[in-house]
Design an enzyme around this catalytic site. Structure first.
Site, PDB file in Angstrom:
ATOM      1  N   CYS A 112     -17.510   3.999  25.248  1.00 55.12           N
ATOM      2  CA  CYS A 112     -16.623   4.057  26.409  1.00 55.12           C
ATOM      3  C   CYS A 112     -15.347   4.804  26.026  1.00 55.12           C
ATOM      4  O   CYS A 112     -14.777   4.542  24.967  1.00 55.12           O
ATOM      5  CB  CYS A 112     -16.290   2.636  26.869  1.00 55.12           C
ATOM      6  SG  CYS A 112     -15.235   2.570  28.319  1.00 55.12           S
ATOM      7  N   LEU A 113     -14.926   5.703  26.896  1.00 54.32           N
ATOM      8  CA  LEU A 113     -13.699   6.451  26.643  1.00 54.32           C
ATOM      9  C   LEU A 113     -12.477   5.543  26.579  1.00 54.32           C
ATOM     10  O   LEU A 113     -11.471   5.899  25.973  1.00 54.32           O
ATOM     11  CB  LEU A 113     -13.505   7.526  27.715  1.00 54.32           C
ATOM     12  CG  LEU A 113     -14.583   8.612  27.754  1.00 54.32           C
ATOM     13  CD1 LEU A 113     -14.362   9.528  28.959  1.00 54.32           C
ATOM     14  CD2 LEU A 113     -14.619   9.401  26.461  1.00 54.32           C
ATOM     15  N   GLY A 139     -19.236  10.009  31.801  1.00 53.24           N
ATOM     16  CA  GLY A 139     -18.876   9.311  33.022  1.00 53.24           C
ATOM     17  C   GLY A 139     -17.429   8.855  32.945  1.00 53.24           C
ATOM     18  O   GLY A 139     -16.864   8.721  31.857  1.00 53.24           O
ATOM     19  N   HIS A 145     -17.173  -0.702  35.576  1.00 54.09           N
ATOM     20  CA  HIS A 145     -15.722  -0.465  35.485  1.00 54.09           C
ATOM     21  C   HIS A 145     -15.032  -0.781  36.808  1.00 54.09           C
ATOM     22  O   HIS A 145     -13.913  -1.299  36.823  1.00 54.09           O
ATOM     23  CB  HIS A 145     -15.423   0.994  35.121  1.00 54.09           C
ATOM     24  CG  HIS A 145     -15.376   1.264  33.660  1.00 54.09           C
ATOM     25  ND1 HIS A 145     -14.465   0.678  32.809  1.00 54.09           N
ATOM     26  CD2 HIS A 145     -16.135   2.082  32.885  1.00 54.09           C
ATOM     27  CE1 HIS A 145     -14.655   1.109  31.585  1.00 54.09           C
ATOM     28  NE2 HIS A 145     -15.668   1.969  31.594  1.00 54.09           N
ATOM     29  N   GLN A 196     -10.177   3.827  34.806  1.00 61.51           N
ATOM     30  CA  GLN A 196      -9.959   4.307  33.443  1.00 61.51           C
ATOM     31  C   GLN A 196      -8.797   5.284  33.346  1.00 61.51           C
ATOM     32  O   GLN A 196      -8.332   5.573  32.246  1.00 61.51           O
ATOM     33  CB  GLN A 196     -11.226   4.967  32.896  1.00 61.51           C
ATOM     34  CG  GLN A 196     -12.343   3.983  32.631  1.00 61.51           C
ATOM     35  CD  GLN A 196     -13.546   4.685  32.067  1.00 61.51           C
ATOM     36  OE1 GLN A 196     -14.397   5.162  32.807  1.00 61.51           O
ATOM     37  NE2 GLN A 196     -13.600   4.787  30.746  1.00 61.51           N
ATOM     38  N   HIS A 230     -22.833   1.586  33.988  1.00 62.43           N
ATOM     39  CA  HIS A 230     -21.625   1.454  33.172  1.00 62.43           C
ATOM     40  C   HIS A 230     -20.376   1.746  34.013  1.00 62.43           C
ATOM     41  O   HIS A 230     -19.407   0.975  33.999  1.00 62.43           O
ATOM     42  CB  HIS A 230     -21.715   2.412  31.982  1.00 62.43           C
ATOM     43  CG  HIS A 230     -20.532   2.403  31.079  1.00 62.43           C
ATOM     44  ND1 HIS A 230     -20.547   1.832  29.830  1.00 62.43           N
ATOM     45  CD2 HIS A 230     -19.276   2.913  31.239  1.00 62.43           C
ATOM     46  CE1 HIS A 230     -19.355   1.979  29.262  1.00 62.43           C
ATOM     47  NE2 HIS A 230     -18.567   2.637  30.105  1.00 62.43           N
ATOM     48  N   GLU A 231     -20.414   2.841  34.773  1.00 65.03           N
ATOM     49  CA  GLU A 231     -19.237   3.224  35.572  1.00 65.03           C
ATOM     50  C   GLU A 231     -19.002   2.246  36.731  1.00 65.03           C
ATOM     51  O   GLU A 231     -17.851   1.924  37.042  1.00 65.03           O
ATOM     52  CB  GLU A 231     -19.359   4.660  36.077  1.00 65.03           C
ATOM     53  CG  GLU A 231     -19.463   5.717  34.989  1.00 65.03           C
ATOM     54  CD  GLU A 231     -18.425   5.599  33.883  1.00 65.03           C
ATOM     55  OE1 GLU A 231     -17.291   5.147  34.147  1.00 65.03           O
ATOM     56  OE2 GLU A 231     -18.751   5.948  32.733  1.00 65.03           O
TER      57      GLU A 231
END
Length: 158
Positions: free
Chosen positions: A90-91, A46, A136, A51, A132-133
């Site tokens: 997480c990226l 995701g 963000h 991000q 999660h997204e």
């Protein structure tokens, strides 16, 4: 299409609330394409626009199931039920994972790249990815809501 640079914590953009998308045009289509390319290149499941430094309410998700790539603009959770506790990474926070409580099943409503409204029911890992997204987009990182946060143990190559 292009691979964008992923912003890492503690960049302040990750803590801001993203703005609603009102224009569904070629710029949005390029953003969505770039986000998918970036997510796949980073081997993520995701990615949210903040991000990559873009404060717009746009996410892409692909958990490797039959749904494939899901693009959602202005997503919102409209129904939630149950609870799951599981690991997340997480990226934007490389090297750390955490155990995070999420809803087990959700209904998420948003728009596609052309502004058409749609809803999806998601359970288990897909529900976790959506939550999660969407966090963000509200400036929330998993590390601030995790029950525990820990370093990822890397396996050496043989």
């Amino acid at each position: 299409m292009a691979i964008r640079i992923i912003v890492h914590e503690p960049d302040p953009v990750l803590h801001e609330v993203a703005k609603e998308v009102t224009k569904f045009n070629a710029n949005l289509h390029k953003l969505l394409d770039d986000m998918a390319d970036t997510m796949y290149d980073a081997e993520g499941v995701g990615l949210a626009a903040p991000q990559i430094g873009v404060l717009k309410r746009v996410i892409v998700v692909d958990v490797g199931d039959d749904n494939g790539l899901i693009e959602m603009v202005n997503p919102e959770l409209v129904e939630m039920e149950g609870e799951q506790l599981g690991p997340e990474g997480c990226l934007s926070i490389p090297g750390l994972n955490g155990d995070v409580r999420r809803h087990q099943k959700i209904k998420v409503k948003g728009m596609d790249r052309n502004g058409e409204v749609f809803e999806m029911i998601a359970e288990d890992f897909l529900a976790r990815a959506f939550q999660h997204e969407i966090d963000h987009l509200n400036g929330i990182l998993f590390t601030s809501i995790a029950d525990s946060v820990y370093e990822i143990q890397r396996q050496g190559k043989e």
